[in-house]
Write an enzyme that holds these catalytic residues in place. Structure first.
Site, short mmCIF file in Angstrom:
data_model
loop_
_atom_site.label_atom_id
_atom_site.label_comp_id
_atom_site.label_asym_id
_atom_site.label_seq_id
_atom_site.Cartn_x
_atom_site.Cartn_y
_atom_site.Cartn_z
N LEU A 1 0.99 -1.24 0.09
CA LEU A 1 0.01 -0.11 0.00
C LEU A 1 0.74 1.35 0.14
CD1 LEU A 1 -3.43 0.41 0.45
CD2 LEU A 1 -2.38 1.39 2.59
N GLY A 2 1.58 1.47 -1.19
CA GLY A 2 2.21 2.82 -1.41
C GLY A 2 1.29 3.69 -2.09
N ILE B 1 0.90 4.04 -5.42
CA ILE B 1 -0.38 3.42 -6.23
C ILE B 1 -1.45 2.77 -5.54
CG2 ILE B 1 -0.84 1.74 -8.21
CD1 ILE B 1 2.05 2.52 -9.16
N ARG C 1 5.72 -3.45 5.19
CA ARG C 1 6.59 -3.87 6.28
C ARG C 1 6.26 -2.90 7.36
NH1 ARG C 1 11.84 -3.14 2.31
NH2 ARG C 1 10.42 -1.49 2.06
N GLY D 1 1.55 -5.37 -9.96
CA GLY D 1 2.94 -4.90 -9.42
C GLY D 1 4.02 -5.52 -10.39
N ARG D 2 4.75 -6.76 -9.69
CA ARG D 2 5.66 -7.28 -10.82
C ARG D 2 5.42 -8.67 -10.89
NH1 ARG D 2 6.46 -2.96 -13.05
NH2 ARG D 2 8.38 -2.03 -12.86
N ASP E 1 -1.49 -8.12 -14.98
CA ASP E 1 -1.12 -7.05 -15.94
C ASP E 1 0.55 -7.44 -15.96
OD1 ASP E 1 -1.11 -4.86 -17.46
OD2 ASP E 1 -0.34 -3.55 -15.97
N GLU F 1 8.42 -11.24 -19.31
CA GLU F 1 7.39 -10.35 -20.41
C GLU F 1 8.45 -10.01 -21.56
OE1 GLU F 1 6.23 -6.86 -18.29
OE2 GLU F 1 5.25 -7.92 -16.71
N HIS G 1 0.88 -5.62 -19.59
CA HIS G 1 1.60 -4.67 -18.64
C HIS G 1 1.29 -3.09 -19.26
CE1 HIS G 1 5.57 -3.83 -16.49
NE2 HIS G 1 4.61 -2.69 -16.32
N GLY H 1 -0.62 -0.93 -17.15
CA GLY H 1 -0.92 -0.21 -16.17
C GLY H 1 -1.00 1.39 -16.37
P1 NAP Z 1 5.64 2.79 -3.45
O1 NAP Z 1 5.09 3.70 -3.13
O2 NAP Z 1 7.36 2.48 -3.11
O3 NAP Z 1 5.11 1.50 -2.61
C1 NAP Z 1 5.51 0.08 -2.63
C2 NAP Z 1 4.68 -0.18 -1.11
O4 NAP Z 1 5.38 -1.76 -1.02
C3 NAP Z 1 5.36 0.54 -0.11
O5 NAP Z 1 4.12 1.10 0.71
C4 NAP Z 1 6.11 -0.51 0.97
O6 NAP Z 1 5.86 -0.26 2.11
C5 NAP Z 1 5.72 -1.75 0.19
N1 NAP Z 1 6.75 -2.80 0.40
C6 NAP Z 1 7.85 -2.83 -0.29
N2 NAP Z 1 8.79 -3.87 0.05
C7 NAP Z 1 8.05 -4.75 0.71
C8 NAP Z 1 8.37 -5.90 1.26
N3 NAP Z 1 9.72 -6.57 0.90
N4 NAP Z 1 7.26 -6.42 2.05
C9 NAP Z 1 6.31 -5.89 2.46
N5 NAP Z 1 6.05 -4.51 1.75
C10 NAP Z 1 6.72 -4.01 0.87
O7 NAP Z 1 5.64 2.16 -4.91
P2 NAP Z 1 4.57 2.68 -5.83
O8 NAP Z 1 4.79 3.89 -6.58
O9 NAP Z 1 3.10 2.25 -5.44
O10 NAP Z 1 4.76 1.47 -7.19
C11 NAP Z 1 4.69 0.09 -6.53
C12 NAP Z 1 5.16 -0.77 -7.83
O11 NAP Z 1 4.07 -1.17 -8.88
C13 NAP Z 1 6.26 -0.57 -8.50
O12 NAP Z 1 7.35 -0.76 -8.08
C14 NAP Z 1 6.36 -1.10 -9.95
O13 NAP Z 1 6.92 -2.34 -9.77
C15 NAP Z 1 4.77 -1.56 -10.00
N6 NAP Z 1 4.05 -0.60 -11.21
C16 NAP Z 1 3.42 -1.42 -12.09
C17 NAP Z 1 2.81 -0.68 -13.07
C18 NAP Z 1 2.01 -1.48 -14.35
O14 NAP Z 1 2.16 -1.06 -15.14
N7 NAP Z 1 1.43 -2.64 -14.12
C19 NAP Z 1 3.02 0.67 -13.03
C20 NAP Z 1 3.82 1.25 -12.32
C21 NAP Z 1 4.37 0.62 -11.15
P3 NAP Z 1 6.98 -0.48 3.55
O15 NAP Z 1 8.08 0.20 3.01
O16 NAP Z 1 6.36 0.08 4.73
O17 NAP Z 1 7.39 -1.93 3.24
C1 8YV Z 2 6.54 0.62 -17.05
C2 8YV Z 2 5.80 0.18 -14.59
O1 8YV Z 2 7.39 1.61 -16.63
O2 8YV Z 2 6.33 2.24 -13.80
C3 8YV Z 2 6.39 1.22 -13.75
O3 8YV Z 2 7.44 0.71 -12.89
O4 8YV Z 2 5.82 -1.06 -14.74
C4 8YV Z 2 5.24 0.68 -16.00
O5 8YV Z 2 4.84 1.98 -16.05
C5 8YV Z 2 5.98 1.10 -18.43
O6 8YV Z 2 5.67 -0.27 -19.02
C6 8YV Z 2 6.85 1.92 -19.34
O7 8YV Z 2 7.93 0.97 -19.65
#
Ligand code: NAP
Ligand code: 8YV
Length: 316
Positions: free
Chosen positions: A153-154, A156, A176, A231-232, A256, A261, A279, A281
């Site tokens: 819960l960050g 996004i 965490r 996420g990933r 997604d 990939e 993918h 998002g």
């Molecule tokens: P963020 O603000 O850093 O949020 C990540 C959350 O995960 C934090 O609240 C963190 O809280 C928690 N976390 C990190 N490591 C952990 C662990 N080992 N165990 C438990 N909780 C953990 O990041 P965000 O901007 O929301 O983005 C999150 C992820 O979404 C990106 O890193 C990326 O991989 C993915 N993403 C996917 C797409 C898509 O197109 N599908 C697009 C954008 C991003 P704590 O530090 O308190 O643990």
């Molecule tokens: C990709 C993403 O970056 O921001 C991330 O972590 O997973 C996506 O936004 C996007 O597919 C562009 O390469």
């Protein structure tokens, strides 16, 4: 006229942004060259090129051979494509594109939850191909009163929770550390899965989360439960996921992201209780433009000797 700074463009992450970079920098497109010419380019840029632009989740490790490199400006928020062991050791700064994509990714997550629990992709096909004439479509599952468990819960994850509340979903989460938010916190992922009807993964990739969603987690989600991954893919034991989907350990999944990939794990595409996206998002015109602008603004700040707008510090 002053010379435009050199910039190494690692991959083709967004055409519009690449055009902008071509306009303002003397760009060197690594991805357009064969292996021999890639090595030649890196050698030729030594001493004169200080910055690189790349997709955040996928970066060619050859760039770490460029000793004059001081900045990697990454397009995307999830920086699992960057080798922080090496950037830390080499003193290379890294920037990413957080926040500007929260809305697009959160919208997509809600769309994926609805598409999966109401079987929307198959329903569309059912209406088109005449199946409807032979009887009604099967029932889906409602959201009101159910619990959406968000792993990660960050930025996004919070945007997803805000959107889920109007659907009358209860929100639970695992990070965490606990946040001062009115959602139920679980200090471990297994308890979150156990108490969720829908488990949504929004964790970052990388070693700390590798295969964290495994057979035990799917068993805890249960036969009426759903798994959603925005996420990933690296966080998921995909073999265990496929088994859980085939054998009714969980009801369905909406995905997604995947481990390798743009390939899907074998057998996944045959499963009818899944919605599979490529993918997408952050894939809206507006969001990708904003991400590109942030890459550009970080580069501008760097070359002006100013602090980066969105530097990633990754303690190891
Ligand atoms: P963020 O603000 O850093 O949020 C990540 C959350 O995960 C934090 O609240 C963190 O809280 C928690 N976390 C990190 N490591 C952990 C662990 N080992 N165990 C438990 N909780 C953990 O990041 P965000 O901007 O929301 O983005 C999150 C992820 O979404 C990106 O890193 C990326 O991989 C993915 N993403 C996917 C797409 C898509 O197109 N599908 C697009 C954008 C991003 P704590 O530090 O308190 O643990
Ligand atoms: C990709 C993403 O970056 O921001 C991330 O972590 O997973 C996506 O936004 C996007 O597919 C562009 O390469």
């Amino acid at each position: 006229m002053t010379q435009k700074p050199d910039l190494l463009v690692v991959n083709n992450f967004h055409e519009e942004t690449l055009d902008l970079l071509d306009e303002h920098y003397t760009t060197h497109h690594l991805w357009k060259l064969d292996d021999t010419n890639q090595r030649r380019l890196i050698a030729n840029l030594e001493g004169k090129c200080r910055a690189a632009a790349t997709a955040s989740w996928n970066c060619d490790p050859q760039i770490y051979d460029l000793q004059s490199l001081e900045l990697i400006a990454a397009f995307g928020v999830g920086v699992d494509g960057i080798d922080f062991l090496r950037t830390n050791a080499l003193g290379i700064h890294v920037s990413n594109t957080p926040d500007v994509l929260n809305d697009a990714v959160a919208d997509l997550a809600l769309a994926l939850i609805l598409a999966t629990t109401r079987n929307l992709i198959k329903a569309d096909q059912f209406a088109r191909d005449g199946s409807w004439q032979r009887g009604p479509f099967s029932f889906g599952y409602g959201l009101a009163g159910k619990t959406l468990g968000i792993a990660g819960l960050g930025r996004i994850g919070e945007a997803i929770a805000e959107r889920a509340a109007p659907f009358k979903l209860n929100i639970a989460y695992h990070n965490r550390s606990k946040k001062p938010l009115p959602y139920t916190y679980y200090p471990d992922l297994l308890s979150l899965a156990d108490n969720s009807d829908i488990l949504l993964n929004m964790l970052p990739g990388g070693q700390g989360t590798e295969n964290i969603i495994d057979a035990r987690i799917f068993a805890a989600i249960g036969a009426d439960g759903y798994f959603i991954n925005v996420g990933r893919g690296s966080s998921v034991d995909e073999e265990a996921l496929i088994y859980a989907l085939q054998s009714g350990v969980i009801a369905g999944a909406g995905l997604d992201v995947y481990k390798n990939e743009p390939s899907l794990p074998e057998g996944l595409a045959d499963l009818q209780n899944t919605v599979l996206l490529p993918h997408i998002g952050s894939a809206t015109v507006e969001t990708r433009r904003a991400m590109g602008r942030l890459v550009f603004d970080n580069l501008s700040a760097f070359f002006a000797g100013k602090p980066l707008l969105t530097e990633v510090s990754q303690p190891l």
